[in-house]
Design an enzyme around this catalytic site. Structure first.
Site, PDB file in Angstrom:
ATOM      1  N   PHE A 105       0.302  -0.686  -3.978  1.00  0.00           N
ATOM      2  CA  PHE A 105       1.348   0.293  -3.648  1.00  0.00           C
ATOM      3  C   PHE A 105       1.997   0.005  -2.298  1.00  0.00           C
ATOM      4  O   PHE A 105       3.134   0.408  -2.056  1.00  0.00           O
ATOM      5  CB  PHE A 105       0.764   1.709  -3.663  1.00  0.00           C
ATOM      6  CG  PHE A 105       0.052   2.132  -2.412  1.00  0.00           C
ATOM      7  CD1 PHE A 105       0.664   2.970  -1.495  1.00  0.00           C
ATOM      8  CD2 PHE A 105      -1.245   1.712  -2.155  1.00  0.00           C
ATOM      9  CE1 PHE A 105       0.012   3.366  -0.340  1.00  0.00           C
ATOM     10  CE2 PHE A 105      -1.909   2.108  -1.012  1.00  0.00           C
ATOM     11  CZ  PHE A 105      -1.279   2.938  -0.099  1.00  0.00           C
ATOM     12  N   LYS A 106       1.291  -0.690  -1.428  1.00  0.00           N
ATOM     13  CA  LYS A 106       1.835  -0.931  -0.093  1.00  0.00           C
ATOM     14  C   LYS A 106       3.043  -1.862  -0.126  1.00  0.00           C
ATOM     15  O   LYS A 106       3.818  -1.909   0.831  1.00  0.00           O
ATOM     16  CB  LYS A 106       0.729  -1.463   0.815  1.00  0.00           C
ATOM     17  CG  LYS A 106      -0.335  -0.393   1.029  1.00  0.00           C
ATOM     18  CD  LYS A 106      -1.578  -0.886   1.725  1.00  0.00           C
ATOM     19  CE  LYS A 106      -2.585   0.255   1.791  1.00  0.00           C
ATOM     20  NZ  LYS A 106      -3.837  -0.124   2.452  1.00  0.00           N
ATOM     21  N   ASP A 107       3.222  -2.583  -1.225  1.00  0.00           N
ATOM     22  CA  ASP A 107       4.433  -3.404  -1.371  1.00  0.00           C
ATOM     23  C   ASP A 107       5.685  -2.540  -1.302  1.00  0.00           C
ATOM     24  O   ASP A 107       6.741  -2.996  -0.833  1.00  0.00           O
ATOM     25  CB  ASP A 107       4.424  -4.144  -2.716  1.00  0.00           C
ATOM     26  CG  ASP A 107       3.346  -5.218  -2.793  1.00  0.00           C
ATOM     27  OD1 ASP A 107       2.955  -5.747  -1.740  1.00  0.00           O
ATOM     28  OD2 ASP A 107       2.898  -5.525  -3.912  1.00  0.00           O
TER      29      ASP A 107
END
Length: 480
Positions: free
Chosen positions: A112-114
């Site tokens: 999700f950090k993308d």
């Protein structure tokens, strides 16, 4: 829109100032001086937007057009999401027994950090090119932050990134996603310590104001406001996907279940609530349960040690973003935050004031999951849906499966819709899948990592990690 430190000892900055900062100079974290409100009519209008368009609308509330013209902001966000594999960027899977899983992991590193870091990388490049500046990015990672941060800036001439990973505490795939990136501006350090231990040398370098200024140090951990800002969109999109109808007054409530480590995503949810989004938040953690104990008992205190769990990216004892949540709930009480955080820094133990704890427990629900709970949730989800959950997503699914209202599908049994945020693809956690008796399904991009050349610098116990970092930063800076 200006940003202030949660501890009140630093001057206000604009978005650019907050973007290029790690911790504020007084040790606090930057937050918007005021939280913009979104009314019901705006929510109804936004409900038809794609995730991409929703990010644009939300970011425009926190970044003035004088600083970044709206058309430029739109272009930057479009560019940020251009490498995502799913056409919708994020995707909601509606599974049996009311289990809604919002897949936030369709970016390059399957995490999700993308989403937030791809945008943050574009914002950085915009300002750096405009002002012909150079920065040194310093990142500690418990698993996914490092690879997402690397991908967001790899090959960029205006940025050098130094990443510390906890050797043996990441999965092999997470580690390879960092060590296989061979770029002149990427520097990876494999530290023989846990996630909290690698944060200490980073804090030490940021606290050295002269060094930080000389080498333009900044962070891409979720201490960086830009990441929190983009993650607010997760909660709005989850709400719009799961709310039954927006034709009623008041608007319906949706419960959003957030796997929580450093606390960035749950902080974004609290801000979304403050903005007027009718959501109920649940912070779910693994056996490293400081946030759960804080919500339940007001006990913001470290355990004896970090426990290694299947949900390794959440193996964190010091969730620094709790400071932002407590600041919000205290009514932006800077002096209280300064007192509380200094006490915690000294003793690693803090009992929340009764009034603040009461506000926290009204704002958040919480739940902790053991490795056994995680395995059982992964197994059940597979058996019922033929759907593989990563262990972090399984922490959220465990909460869902433990609730008595999950089977209510008739009007007379109506319950609050629930959305579980899924932070990573199961493909990154083969050991957890095997422990659950499940078969990993690996995409070719991940399979290829094992044959690629790797590069990293070891940090051994007994070394002065902060000094090693200083020296490396100084050497690299000579090439500017």
């Amino acid at each position: 829109m200006e940003y202030v430190s949660t501890r009140g000892g630093a001057g206000a900055v604009d978005f650019e100032g907050a973007l290029f900062s790690g911790y504020a100079p007084d040790g606090g974290l930057f937050m918007p001086q005021r939280i913009p409100l979104v009314d019901g009519d705006t929510l109804r209008r936004w409900s038809c937007l794609s995730y991409r368009e929703l990010v644009k609308e939300l970011c425009s509330l926190f970044i003035t057009a004088e600083l970044v013209p709206r058309s430029t902001l739109n272009d930057l966000i479009d560019r940020a999401f251009s490498r995502f594999r799913h056409k919708d960027v994020v995707h909601l899977s509606r599974l049996k027994d009311g289990l809604n899983v919002l897949e936030l992991w369709h970016g390059v590193t399957y995490a999700f950090k993308d989403l937030s870091l791809s945008c943050t990388g574009q914002f950085l490049q915009y300002f750096l090119e405009k002002k012909q500046k150079h920065v040194t990015i310093l990142v500690g990672t418990s698993g996914d932050t490092g690879s997402s941060a690397i991908e967001s800036v790899r090959g960029q001439k205006n940025m050098n990134i130094f990443v510390l990973l906890p050797k043996g505490f990441c999965t092999q795939i997470q580690e390879l996603q960092m060590t296989t990136v061979i770029e002149d501006n990427v520097h990876v350090f494999a530290a023989h310590g846990n996630s909290d231990e690698i944060d200490e040398p980073i804090k030490e370098l940021f606290a050295d104001v002269d060094f930080a200024r000389k080498y333009n140090l900044m962070s891409l951990n979720s201490v960086n406001w830009s990441r929190i800002m983009v993650q607010i969109a997760h909660h709005f999109y989850a709400y719009f996907q799961c709310a039954p109808s927006l034709d009623t007054t008041p608007l319906p409530v949706v419960e959003i279940v957030v796997p929580t480590g450093g606390g960035g995503n749950i902080t974004a949810g609290c801000i979304a609530q403050k903005m007027g989004l009718p959501i109920r938040l649940v912070a779910v953690v693994n056996s490293n349960d400081i946030i759960h104990r804080t919500v339940q008992h007001g006990d913001f205190s470290l355990s004896e040690s970090v426990k290694a769990t299947l949900a390794s990216a959440m193996d964190i004892q010091e969730p620094y973003n709790m400071e932002r949540i407590l600041w919000l709930l205290s009514g932006s009480n800077n002096s209280l935050m300064k007192t509380l955080m200094e006490q915690f820094s000294m003793s690693k133990s803090l009992k929340l004031p009764e009034d603040l704890h009461r506000k926290l427990s009204k704002t958040l629900r919480s739940c902790s999951a053991s490795d056994e709970d995680i395995v059982q949730a992964m197994q059940r989800c597979w058996e019922e849906n033929r759907y593989l959950l990563c262990p972090h997503s399984a922490v959220a699914a465990h909460y869902h499966y433990s609730q008595p209202d999950k089977f209510s599908s008739f009007s007379f049994l109506s319950s609050t819709p629930r959305c579980c945020l899924a932070p990573a693809s199961a493909a990154k956690f083969q050991d957890a899948l095997l422990r659950a008796g499940l078969v990993p399904q690996l995409p070719p991009e991940i399979t290829a990592l094992t044959a690629m050349k790797t590069r990293s610098t070891p940090l051994e116990r007994g070394q002065d990690w902060a000094q090693v970092l200083r020296e490396q930063i100084e050497v690299v800076a000579q090439r500017w």
